[in-house]
Motif scaffolding. Sequence first.
Motif, PDB file in Angstrom:
ATOM      1  N   ALA A 160       0.824  -1.219   0.000  1.00 19.10           N
ATOM      2  CA  ALA A 160       0.000   0.000   0.000  1.00 19.10           C
ATOM      3  C   ALA A 160       0.853   1.262   0.000  1.00 19.10           C
ATOM      4  O   ALA A 160       0.509   2.261  -0.644  1.00 19.10           O
ATOM      5  CB  ALA A 160      -0.938  -0.014   1.202  1.00 19.10           C
ATOM      6  N   LYS A 161       1.968   1.232   0.713  1.00 19.51           N
ATOM      7  CA  LYS A 161       2.844   2.407   0.752  1.00 19.51           C
ATOM      8  C   LYS A 161       3.389   2.728  -0.631  1.00 19.51           C
ATOM      9  O   LYS A 161       3.639   3.897  -0.955  1.00 19.51           O
ATOM     10  CB  LYS A 161       3.993   2.171   1.738  1.00 19.51           C
ATOM     11  CG  LYS A 161       3.581   2.260   3.195  1.00 19.51           C
ATOM     12  CD  LYS A 161       4.775   2.042   4.115  1.00 19.51           C
ATOM     13  CE  LYS A 161       4.388   2.226   5.581  1.00 19.51           C
ATOM     14  NZ  LYS A 161       5.541   1.987   6.494  1.00 19.51           N
ATOM     15  N   LYS A 162       3.583   1.695  -1.442  1.00 20.77           N
ATOM     16  CA  LYS A 162       4.130   1.898  -2.791  1.00 20.77           C
ATOM     17  C   LYS A 162       3.044   2.335  -3.774  1.00 20.77           C
ATOM     18  O   LYS A 162       3.242   3.276  -4.553  1.00 20.77           O
ATOM     19  CB  LYS A 162       4.780   0.592  -3.270  1.00 20.77           C
ATOM     20  CG  LYS A 162       5.354   0.652  -4.675  1.00 20.77           C
ATOM     21  CD  LYS A 162       6.629   1.475  -4.731  1.00 20.77           C
ATOM     22  CE  LYS A 162       7.216   1.499  -6.141  1.00 20.77           C
ATOM     23  NZ  LYS A 162       7.682   0.157  -6.583  1.00 20.77           N
ATOM     24  N   VAL A 163       1.906   1.666  -3.737  1.00 18.16           N
ATOM     25  CA  VAL A 163       0.884   1.918  -4.762  1.00 18.16           C
ATOM     26  C   VAL A 163      -0.111   3.003  -4.364  1.00 18.16           C
ATOM     27  O   VAL A 163      -0.855   3.510  -5.205  1.00 18.16           O
ATOM     28  CB  VAL A 163       0.119   0.620  -5.114  1.00 18.16           C
ATOM     29  CG1 VAL A 163       1.096  -0.449  -5.586  1.00 18.16           C
ATOM     30  CG2 VAL A 163      -0.729   0.115  -3.950  1.00 18.16           C
ATOM     31  N   HIS A 164      -0.129   3.349  -3.066  1.00 13.17           N
ATOM     32  CA  HIS A 164      -1.060   4.385  -2.607  1.00 13.17           C
ATOM     33  C   HIS A 164      -0.328   5.476  -1.831  1.00 13.17           C
ATOM     34  O   HIS A 164      -0.741   5.865  -0.737  1.00 13.17           O
ATOM     35  CB  HIS A 164      -2.154   3.772  -1.726  1.00 13.17           C
ATOM     36  CG  HIS A 164      -3.250   3.117  -2.507  1.00 13.17           C
ATOM     37  ND1 HIS A 164      -3.981   3.785  -3.473  1.00 13.17           N
ATOM     38  CD2 HIS A 164      -3.734   1.858  -2.468  1.00 13.17           C
ATOM     39  CE1 HIS A 164      -4.866   2.962  -3.991  1.00 13.17           C
ATOM     40  NE2 HIS A 164      -4.740   1.781  -3.409  1.00 13.17           N
ATOM     41  N   SER A 165       0.746   5.984  -2.416  1.00 16.67           N
ATOM     42  CA  SER A 165       1.502   7.054  -1.760  1.00 16.67           C
ATOM     43  C   SER A 165       0.656   8.315  -1.609  1.00 16.67           C
ATOM     44  O   SER A 165       0.974   9.198  -0.804  1.00 16.67           O
ATOM     45  CB  SER A 165       2.764   7.373  -2.568  1.00 16.67           C
ATOM     46  OG  SER A 165       2.415   7.742  -3.903  1.00 16.67           O
ATOM     47  N   ASP A 166      -0.446   8.390  -2.356  1.00 13.48           N
ATOM     48  CA  ASP A 166      -1.310   9.564  -2.297  1.00 13.48           C
ATOM     49  C   ASP A 166      -2.224   9.566  -1.075  1.00 13.48           C
ATOM     50  O   ASP A 166      -2.746  10.622  -0.691  1.00 13.48           O
ATOM     51  CB  ASP A 166      -2.172   9.626  -3.558  1.00 13.48           C
ATOM     52  CG  ASP A 166      -2.984   8.352  -3.765  1.00 13.48           C
ATOM     53  OD1 ASP A 166      -2.396   7.257  -3.635  1.00 13.48           O
ATOM     54  OD2 ASP A 166      -4.189   8.455  -4.062  1.00 13.48           O
ATOM     55  N   LEU A 167      -2.415   8.421  -0.454  1.00 12.86           N
ATOM     56  CA  LEU A 167      -3.322   8.342   0.695  1.00 12.86           C
ATOM     57  C   LEU A 167      -2.622   8.792   1.973  1.00 12.86           C
ATOM     58  O   LEU A 167      -1.469   8.421   2.218  1.00 12.86           O
ATOM     59  CB  LEU A 167      -3.839   6.916   0.873  1.00 12.86           C
ATOM     60  CG  LEU A 167      -4.711   6.351  -0.264  1.00 12.86           C
ATOM     61  CD1 LEU A 167      -5.171   4.934   0.072  1.00 12.86           C
ATOM     62  CD2 LEU A 167      -5.912   7.258  -0.526  1.00 12.86           C
ATOM     63  N   ASP A 168      -3.323   9.556   2.794  1.00 15.03           N
ATOM     64  CA  ASP A 168      -2.740  10.032   4.052  1.00 15.03           C
ATOM     65  C   ASP A 168      -2.471   8.883   5.014  1.00 15.03           C
ATOM     66  O   ASP A 168      -1.470   8.872   5.725  1.00 15.03           O
ATOM     67  CB  ASP A 168      -3.671  11.054   4.715  1.00 15.03           C
ATOM     68  CG  ASP A 168      -3.762  12.357   3.925  1.00 15.03           C
ATOM     69  OD1 ASP A 168      -2.789  12.661   3.207  1.00 15.03           O
ATOM     70  OD2 ASP A 168      -4.788  13.049   4.024  1.00 15.03           O
ATOM     71  N   SER A 169      -3.376   7.927   5.057  1.00 14.22           N
ATOM     72  CA  SER A 169      -3.235   6.793   5.971  1.00 14.22           C
ATOM     73  C   SER A 169      -3.250   5.485   5.194  1.00 14.22           C
ATOM     74  O   SER A 169      -4.072   5.303   4.279  1.00 14.22           O
ATOM     75  CB  SER A 169      -4.364   6.789   6.997  1.00 14.22           C
ATOM     76  OG  SER A 169      -4.320   5.608   7.788  1.00 14.22           O
ATOM     77  N   LYS A 170      -2.324   4.613   5.561  1.00  9.50           N
ATOM     78  CA  LYS A 170      -2.295   3.277   4.966  1.00  9.50           C
ATOM     79  C   LYS A 170      -2.663   2.215   5.999  1.00  9.50           C
ATOM     80  O   LYS A 170      -2.318   1.037   5.877  1.00  9.50           O
ATOM     81  CB  LYS A 170      -0.913   2.954   4.396  1.00  9.50           C
ATOM     82  CG  LYS A 170      -0.612   3.647   3.064  1.00  9.50           C
ATOM     83  CD  LYS A 170      -0.129   5.054   3.279  1.00  9.50           C
ATOM     84  CE  LYS A 170       0.308   5.734   1.987  1.00  9.50           C
ATOM     85  NZ  LYS A 170       0.725   7.134   2.217  1.00  9.50           N
ATOM     86  N   SER A 171      -3.365   2.612   7.046  1.00  7.62           N
ATOM     87  CA  SER A 171      -3.802   1.652   8.058  1.00  7.62           C
ATOM     88  C   SER A 171      -4.785   0.675   7.429  1.00  7.62           C
ATOM     89  O   SER A 171      -5.396   0.956   6.386  1.00  7.62           O
ATOM     90  CB  SER A 171      -4.463   2.363   9.235  1.00  7.62           C
ATOM     91  OG  SER A 171      -5.712   2.911   8.842  1.00  7.62           O
ATOM     92  N   LEU A 172      -4.963  -0.462   8.069  1.00 10.60           N
ATOM     93  CA  LEU A 172      -5.899  -1.451   7.546  1.00 10.60           C
ATOM     94  C   LEU A 172      -7.304  -0.863   7.475  1.00 10.60           C
ATOM     95  O   LEU A 172      -8.017  -1.052   6.479  1.00 10.60           O
ATOM     96  CB  LEU A 172      -5.885  -2.698   8.433  1.00 10.60           C
ATOM     97  CG  LEU A 172      -6.805  -3.844   7.995  1.00 10.60           C
ATOM     98  CD1 LEU A 172      -6.440  -4.347   6.602  1.00 10.60           C
ATOM     99  CD2 LEU A 172      -6.743  -4.986   9.018  1.00 10.60           C
ATOM    100  N   GLY A 173      -7.680  -0.118   8.513  1.00 12.77           N
ATOM    101  CA  GLY A 173      -9.006   0.486   8.529  1.00 12.77           C
ATOM    102  C   GLY A 173      -9.216   1.474   7.396  1.00 12.77           C
ATOM    103  O   GLY A 173     -10.268   1.476   6.734  1.00 12.77           O
ATOM    104  N   SER A 174      -8.219   2.308   7.146  1.00 10.42           N
ATOM    105  CA  SER A 174      -8.334   3.310   6.084  1.00 10.42           C
ATOM    106  C   SER A 174      -8.397   2.661   4.701  1.00 10.42           C
ATOM    107  O   SER A 174      -9.174   3.080   3.840  1.00 10.42           O
ATOM    108  CB  SER A 174      -7.147   4.271   6.143  1.00 10.42           C
ATOM    109  OG  SER A 174      -7.159   5.014   7.342  1.00 10.42           O
ATOM    110  N   LEU A 175      -7.583   1.626   4.497  1.00 13.97           N
ATOM    111  CA  LEU A 175      -7.577   0.952   3.195  1.00 13.97           C
ATOM    112  C   LEU A 175      -8.863   0.161   2.973  1.00 13.97           C
ATOM    113  O   LEU A 175      -9.365   0.098   1.845  1.00 13.97           O
ATOM    114  CB  LEU A 175      -6.356   0.041   3.087  1.00 13.97           C
ATOM    115  CG  LEU A 175      -5.024   0.789   2.969  1.00 13.97           C
ATOM    116  CD1 LEU A 175      -3.860  -0.130   3.274  1.00 13.97           C
ATOM    117  CD2 LEU A 175      -4.870   1.389   1.575  1.00 13.97           C
TER     118      LEU A 175
END
Length: 231
Positions: free
Chosen positions: A120-135
């Motif tokens: 997620a950190k690689k493919v969703h660098s645009d998201l503020d949070s990469k927590s399981l809940g946020s994803l």
Amino acid sequence: MLKSYIAFDVETTGLNPMENEIIEIGALKVRDGKVAERFMEFIHPAAPISAAITNLTGITNEMVAGARPRCEVVSDFLDFCENDILIGHNVSFDYSFMKCSAAADGLPFEKLGIDTLKIAKKVHSDLDSKSLGSLCAYYNIENRAAHRAYHDALATAKLYQTLAHYFEADDPKLFQPVQLTYRVKKPQPATIKQIALLNNLIRKKRADIKWDPAAITRSEASRLIEELLKK
């Protein structure tokens, strides 16, 4: 996309695998893309569960009162894992606790793993949070009981499948399992000051505690001192 693997999650009494304990293990064994087996079990901890952990997970001391001890549950979980690849969200955290718990009973736990947080950190660098809940919210993945081990493991499996569907073709290396590593440190013996303080507290509090000054570790002594100071 892997069709056979184990997604797992643990709930713990804290963040340090050398000092804190697992209180719940949740996992699902996937075969040919479908859930074939489930593992859901509490562990009876040596130390009481704090109010902060109960507020986070919903797990109370009453819920684990009748649970089996760590050695039995962890041994069964290792059998459940067989030779499967592990998938977790921040899998290194869960692996470190399992590694320490297994090592405490002389059991090996060497696994390959895939980390959905790393993906997620690689493919969703645009998201503020990469927590399981946020994803899960981002992808409309239902998690009926966040911060409970099995439900988080199930949500992680769904997240893995979703991420692989959208991104694996473009970056297959990111989805390859890697060797999970954690070096279990040798427990340090309690200090002279800790032993002296423990003796004084046990006497003053008139606590009925069985302990061996020659064998107690630094982390165990810290836990006992903290408990006695609260009384």
